[in-house]
Write an enzyme that holds these catalytic residues in place. Structure first.
Site, PDB file in Angstrom:
ATOM      1  N   GLN A 122     115.098 -18.582  79.151  1.00 35.79           N
ATOM      2  CA  GLN A 122     116.158 -19.471  78.717  1.00 35.79           C
ATOM      3  C   GLN A 122     115.808 -20.857  79.219  1.00 35.79           C
ATOM      4  O   GLN A 122     115.607 -21.039  80.419  1.00 35.79           O
ATOM      5  CB  GLN A 122     117.472 -18.983  79.345  1.00 35.79           C
ATOM      6  CG  GLN A 122     118.622 -19.959  79.272  1.00 35.79           C
ATOM      7  CD  GLN A 122     119.537 -19.630  78.105  1.00 35.79           C
ATOM      8  OE1 GLN A 122     119.761 -18.457  77.804  1.00 35.79           O
ATOM      9  NE2 GLN A 122     120.029 -20.655  77.436  1.00 35.79           N
ATOM     10  N   GLY A 123     115.696 -21.810  78.311  1.00 32.48           N
ATOM     11  CA  GLY A 123     115.341 -23.164  78.746  1.00 32.48           C
ATOM     12  C   GLY A 123     116.472 -24.123  78.474  1.00 32.48           C
ATOM     13  O   GLY A 123     117.545 -23.711  78.032  1.00 32.48           O
ATOM     14  N   LYS A 141     111.755 -20.930  70.196  1.00 33.34           N
ATOM     15  CA  LYS A 141     112.916 -21.494  70.883  1.00 33.34           C
ATOM     16  C   LYS A 141     114.037 -21.686  69.897  1.00 33.34           C
ATOM     17  O   LYS A 141     113.851 -22.352  68.879  1.00 33.34           O
ATOM     18  CB  LYS A 141     112.570 -22.874  71.465  1.00 33.34           C
ATOM     19  CG  LYS A 141     111.731 -22.738  72.657  1.00 33.34           C
ATOM     20  CD  LYS A 141     111.585 -24.024  73.399  1.00 33.34           C
ATOM     21  CE  LYS A 141     110.668 -23.645  74.516  1.00 33.34           C
ATOM     22  NZ  LYS A 141     110.032 -24.567  75.267  1.00 33.34           N
ATOM     23  N   ASP A 174     111.596 -33.089  82.723  1.00 36.55           N
ATOM     24  CA  ASP A 174     111.948 -31.798  83.312  1.00 36.55           C
ATOM     25  C   ASP A 174     110.694 -31.025  83.701  1.00 36.55           C
ATOM     26  O   ASP A 174     110.517 -29.873  83.305  1.00 36.55           O
ATOM     27  CB  ASP A 174     112.830 -31.009  82.336  1.00 36.55           C
ATOM     28  CG  ASP A 174     113.619 -29.904  83.047  1.00 36.55           C
ATOM     29  OD1 ASP A 174     113.667 -29.925  84.299  1.00 36.55           O
ATOM     30  OD2 ASP A 174     114.156 -29.022  82.363  1.00 36.55           O
TER      31      ASP A 174
END
Ligand SMILES: *[C@@H]1O[C@H](CO)[C@@H](O)[C@H](O)[C@H]1NC(C)=O
Ligand SMILES: *[C@@H]1O[C@H](CO)[C@@H](O)[C@H](O)[C@H]1NC(C)=O
Ligand SMILES: *[C@@H]1O[C@H](CO)[C@@H](O)[C@H](O)[C@H]1NC(C)=O
Ligand SMILES: *[C@@H]1O[C@H](CO)[C@@H](O)[C@H](O)[C@H]1NC(C)=O
Ligand SMILES: *[C@@H]1O[C@H](CO)[C@@H](O)[C@H](O)[C@H]1NC(C)=O
Ligand SMILES: *[C@@H]1O[C@H](CO)[C@@H](O)[C@H](O)[C@H]1NC(C)=O
Ligand SMILES: *[C@@H]1O[C@H](CO)[C@@H](O)[C@H](O)[C@H]1NC(C)=O
Ligand SMILES: *[C@@H]1O[C@H](CO)[C@@H](O)[C@H](O)[C@H]1NC(C)=O
Length: 912
Positions: A643-644, A663, A759
């Site tokens: 899970q991003g 994704k 990130d």
């Protein structure tokens, strides 16, 4: 400090319910915060100065009619903005652009000691610039462009130690550029083009460490080009066209790594083109119309889009690199003595895969003797001109390429007129001055509203063909002014000599309303007029030329916000200083309508998608939702990889057996088709061995998915966990660090536009089947922040700060100002993880702090990952040192990503 702004006075015309309200902002700012009483009084000395300015400036249209009495700040004199210091009001800004002034600048201007912004742009002011202005130590913006100033530049201006913008372009200023300008240490923008400056460029300007844009084109400058300019490591644009220099281009000009544009057109330059291999960011190179000799440069940056070397005396063959420039758009080599074969068959170019790519090659009037054609030349958007070469002689000449045509940058074909679909029938009632918001057609919404019209100009763009840059421009303007893309319409554009790009931008209120409120108007005006859009390497410097509103003020709002007495029903006519202007303003208004009513409606990519063809992205496959659902067993949990920030990630096996990672965007992160496609375009252009590559995407059934190559060995974090089966040895860690660093460096320096990852963390560094590291999730951070701008409910991205706790740059947290050094910080944390095996934050402890403590205590061995066997001590220390340097609190003391790569390479060489 309380800023008091000028409040516009309302004037009324009789009855009609909705009346045009035209506000020429240069005449005064509307204010959302009205000060009924001014407690502070204006500085008496400054009142004298303002009166002296008024006497001198030649106010033939009486624009300054309310400059009466002794309280400029309390009485909101037109164009005067004050600040209160210790109970006294001081003038901090003079905004007197577009006032039709014809007089001179009073030397008394130098007495306004608090002045930060002096704006007299676009008048007809004559005389010279008074040296007294050099006394204004707080001055940041000196904006005198577009007048008839003459005389010489006073050396005293060199003492403006806070000056960032010196904009004196488009005047008749003569004499030399004073050497004292070397002391303008904060100078970032020197716009002095289109004057009569003479003498040579002072070599001392090479000291200016913050300089970004040097525009000295169209003057009478002479002498040799000073090699010292290349010492300005920050320089992005060097534009010196149309001067009369002598000698050659200093070889050091090929070493400016930040330079995106070098334009030395028609400068009487001789000698060879310098070696350009160190100009890694070069996008635009114009050395045409000189007497350059020798061969074409053997190395040119892959980022280059525009090369104009025409009208020189260059010889030799086309070097191999010219066939490899995939992003090239314009290659002008005509009128030289180039020879050999034009091996079009060898060309590698984006136009093969991306139908939006364009390439124009003008090789006319050279000595090319051969052409090896290829499929490439059949692509519609590829043009090759060869007439005037031996290859065009004889019966077997490739006649298709031998026609005689002229290519000049300003006549490159531009966007064709697109007829607006569906809505055009229900076009807006022109008597109400509403206009159709083209940006909303994409959402199948026909909405008329009162737009703000901004005339905006790019003074030195790093491109020569408009169309491929429209979406970048649109996104830049929308994001920069906090509007959604659909609110910004690029309604017309025109190339002007320079080349400079003039644009008409229409700003529309949000979808559910038909007019902006006053505070929004003020905000947008300030945004456009104060140079607060972020610097963009491709777009270059810009300026607002005018800002016009035509819409009715909402009655209740005008009443609530105004000191004036509004008769009910009657609506504000024109917000302007005095009655005498009404006729003039209305006339100006008519002019605007007449001039621009025939917009070349430039539809955005998304509309094109809806009404013309599906969005296609270069080299990226389009999947249907059905397909992707099938390859993931209907997004079964057993296929979930993780899970991003963007949503869930699934493994999928495509029909051809290849594995991919898919994704799927969370519902609240779905974005407009146009934004999605812009982002995809961006991602599809990013290719590097150390970046996880995008294979495809899907945008249908209100689902957005991205399909990536599958990384068999999972995340770096997995391999650092205490329970991982095969712990990494030191060399492998160093290797992974280097590879990831190279990926990030590419994002920062080679991606176009540059991408800040935002990130970086151990779970975003993935390992392929050969344990090669690749950085994942780049570009998505930008996607993820879009819904905020749209005003969507908070949900997942409820705060401005994006990233992962433990990896976040402390300075970014404080200022919300994102830089490439924010990525360096996060990467430093990853390095610390590699050294210690620990997580960025575990059991409430912050890794950076822990390692710093241990390091200060000389107790490094205590925190070293116990699973690293036989590490070479001579490498450990520098590795740690580098990691901690990346994690320094102050942005400036962190190394750049380029330094990091270099250091890591060096350490790897030291490894036994
Ligand atoms: C500005 O300052 C100069 C020198 O201090 C003085 O001579 C001049 O009278 C001042 N101007 C005004 C309008 O006060
Ligand atoms: C305001 O007044 C105080 C005391 O008179 C003084 O110390 C201070 O420097 C003044 N501030 C400014 C900005 O002039
Ligand atoms: C006044 O200035 C505007 C631009 O600001 C210009 O278009 C107009 O022609 C000028 N009027 C006169 C009479 O010079
Ligand atoms: C400047 O003067 C010229 C006439 O000399 C006029 O055409 C032009 O509009 C004026 N510009 C401004 C900004 O007033
Ligand atoms: C202002 O500038 C003039 C001329 O540049 C200079 O002679 C004068 O001393 C300056 N005044 C102050 C108060 O610095
Ligand atoms: C120059 O700018 C800095 C920071 O913007 C400010 O702190 C300083 O007071 C300014 N100097 C003058 C003389 O206004
Ligand atoms: C061009 O450069 C040469 C020297 O390279 C010089 O002699 C000549 O005067 C220059 N021409 C012009 C028009 O400046
Ligand atoms: C390339 O050609 C296609 C098809 O002719 C056209 O739709 C597209 O606009 C062209 N692209 C550019 C950048 O001109």
């Amino acid at each position: 400090m309380q800023i008091y702004r000028r409040l516009g006075y309302m004037m009324f015309s009789p009855s009609p319910k909705l009346i045009i309200c035209l506000l020429i902002f240069s005449l005064g700012l509307p204010s959302s915060t009205i000060q009924p009483y001014c407690t502070a009084i204006s500085d008496a000395g400054e009142v004298q100065v303002l009166q002296a300015i008024k006497r001198n400036v030649g106010d033939v249209f009486n624009r300054l009619s309310n400059w009466n009495g002794d309280d400029p700040c309390g009485n909101n004199w037109v164009g005067v903005i004050c600040t209160s210091v210790n109970g006294t009001q001081h003038v901090v800004e003079l905004r007197l652009l577009n006032m039709n002034f014809t007089g001179t600048l009073a030397p008394d201007l130098g007495n306004l000691t608090h002045l930060e912004v002096m704006d007299f742009m676009w008048n007809n002011i004559t005389g010279s610039i008074p040296g007294e202005i050099g006394n204004l130590s707080s001055l940041r913006l000196l904006l005198l462009n577009g007048n008839k100033l003459n005389g010489v530049l006073p050396p005293e201006l060199g003492s403006l130690s806070n000056l960032t913008h010196m904009q004196i372009d488009e005047n008749n200023i003569s004499g030399p550029i004073p050497q004292s300008f070397q002391f303008l240490n904060k100078g970032r923008h020197f716009h002095m083009n289109n004057n009569s400056l003479n003498g040579s460029i002072p070599p001392e300007l090479g000291r200016l460490e913050s300089m970004l844009h040097i525009l000295f084109d169209n003057n009478d400058l002479s002498g040799e080009l000073p090699p010292e300019l290349s010492n300005i490591s920050t320089l992005i644009i060097l534009q010196l066209d149309n001067n009369h220099f002598s000698g050659s281009i200093p070889s050091s000009y090929g070493n400016m790594s930040k330079l995106s544009k070098m334009s030395l057109r028609n400068c009487n330059l001789t000698g060879n083109i310098p070696e350009l291999s160190a100009s890694i960011g070069l996008i635009y190179l114009d050395l045409s119309h000189n007497q350059l000799t020798g061969e074409l440069p053997a190395n040119v940056s892959q980022t280059v889009t525009t090369i104009d070397l025409s009208f020189n005396q260059l010889n030799g063959e086309l070097p191999p690199v010219f066939y490899e420039l995939r992003s090239l758009e314009l290659l002008l080599l005509q009128n030289n003595s180039l020879d050999g074969n034009v091996a079009a068959a060898n060309l590698k170019h984006n136009a093969f895969t991306n139908e939006d790519s364009i390439l124009i090659m003008d090789f006319q009037n050279n000595n090319f003797s051969e052409l090896t054609t290829g499929a490439f030349l059949d692509i519609t958007n590829v043009t090759l001109r060869l007439s005037g070469n031996p290859v065009c002689n004889g019966p077997s000449a490739p006649s298709k390429f031998c026609g005689n045509t002229n290519t000049s940058i300003n006549t490159i074909p531009t966007t064709p007129l697109m007829i607006p679909p569906a809505c055009s029938a229900s076009s807006c009632d022109s008597s109400s001055n509403q206009e159709l918001n083209y940006g909303l057609l994409a959402l199948n919404v026909c909405k008329c509203a009162y737009p703000l019209t901004v005339r905006y100009r790019l003074k030195s763009p790093s491109f020569a063909i408009y169309q491929p840059y429209e979406s970048i421009l649109l996104t830049h303007l929308s994001n920069g002014s906090n509007l959604s893309n659909y609110q910004t319409n690029l309604s017309d554009f025109a190339w002007e000599p320079g080349p400079r790009l003039s644009l008409i931008v229409k700003l529309f209120p949000s979808q559910n309303t038909s007019e902006f409120n006053k505070s929004e108007v003020t905000r947008l005006y300030n945004q456009y007029s104060t140079w607060s859009f972020p610097i963009n390497r491709i777009l270059g410097p810009y300026e607002m030329i005018s800002f016009e509103i035509k819409f009715p003020y909402n009655v209740s709002e005008a009443q609530a916000g105004s000191k004036s007495r509004l008769s009910t029903g009657a609506i504000a006519g024109i917000v302007i200083g005095a009655a005498a202007f009404t006729a003039l303003v209305v006339a100006a208004f008519m002019l605007v309508i007449a001039r621009y009513s025939k917009y070349r409606h430039v539809l955005s990519g998304k509309q094109a998608a809806k009404h013309h063809k599906p969005v296609k992205v270069d080299g990226v496959k389009q999947f249907t939702f059905k397909e992707l659902r099938k390859v993931t067993n209907n997004f079964d949990d057993s296929m979930k990889l993780g899970q991003g920030g963007y949503g869930r990630v699934y493994r999928g096996v495509l029909a051809d057996g290849s594995e991919v990672a898919i994704k799927r965007a969370q519902e609240e992160l779905l974005q407009g088709e146009k934004e999605f496609s812009t982002e995809l375009q961006l991602l599809s252009r990013v290719h590097h061995r150390n970046l996880v590559s995008l294979v495809g995407y899907c945008d249908d059934e209100s689902e957005q998915l991205l399909v990536y190559e599958y990384m068999a060995n999972g995340t770096l974090r997995d391999h650092l966990q205490p329970n991982s089966k095969a712990p990494l040895d030191f060399a492998a860690r160093l290797q992974i660090a280097l590879e990831a660093a190279k990926g990030i460096l590419y994002l920062h320096t080679e991606a176009n536009p540059p991408i800040f990852h935002r990130d970086i963390k151990a779970t975003n560094i993935l390992l392929d089947e050969r344990m090669r590291a690749k950085v994942a999730d780049f570009g998505l951070s930008k996607l993820a922040s879009l819904p905020e701008l749209e005003g969507a409910p908070g949900g997942y991205v409820s705060t401005l700060v994006k990233g992962t706790p433990g990896y976040l740059d402390p300075e970014y947290l404080l200022t919300h100002k994102l830089t490439n050094k924010s990525d360096v910080y996060s990467f430093g944390v990853v390095l610390l993880e590699l050294i210690t095996g620990q997580q960025a934050i575990s059991k409430g402890k912050n890794l950076v702090k822990e390692v710093n403590l241990a390091s200060e205590a000389g107790n490094m061995l205590s925190i070293l990952d116990p699973r690293i066997e036989n590490y070479p001590t001579e490498c450990l220390q520098p590795f740690l040192h580098l990691a901690l340097a990346c994690c320094r609190d102050e942005t400036d003391s962190r190394p750049s990503m380029a330094d990091v790569v270099q250091e890591l390479e060096f350490m790897l060489k030291l490894m036994p």
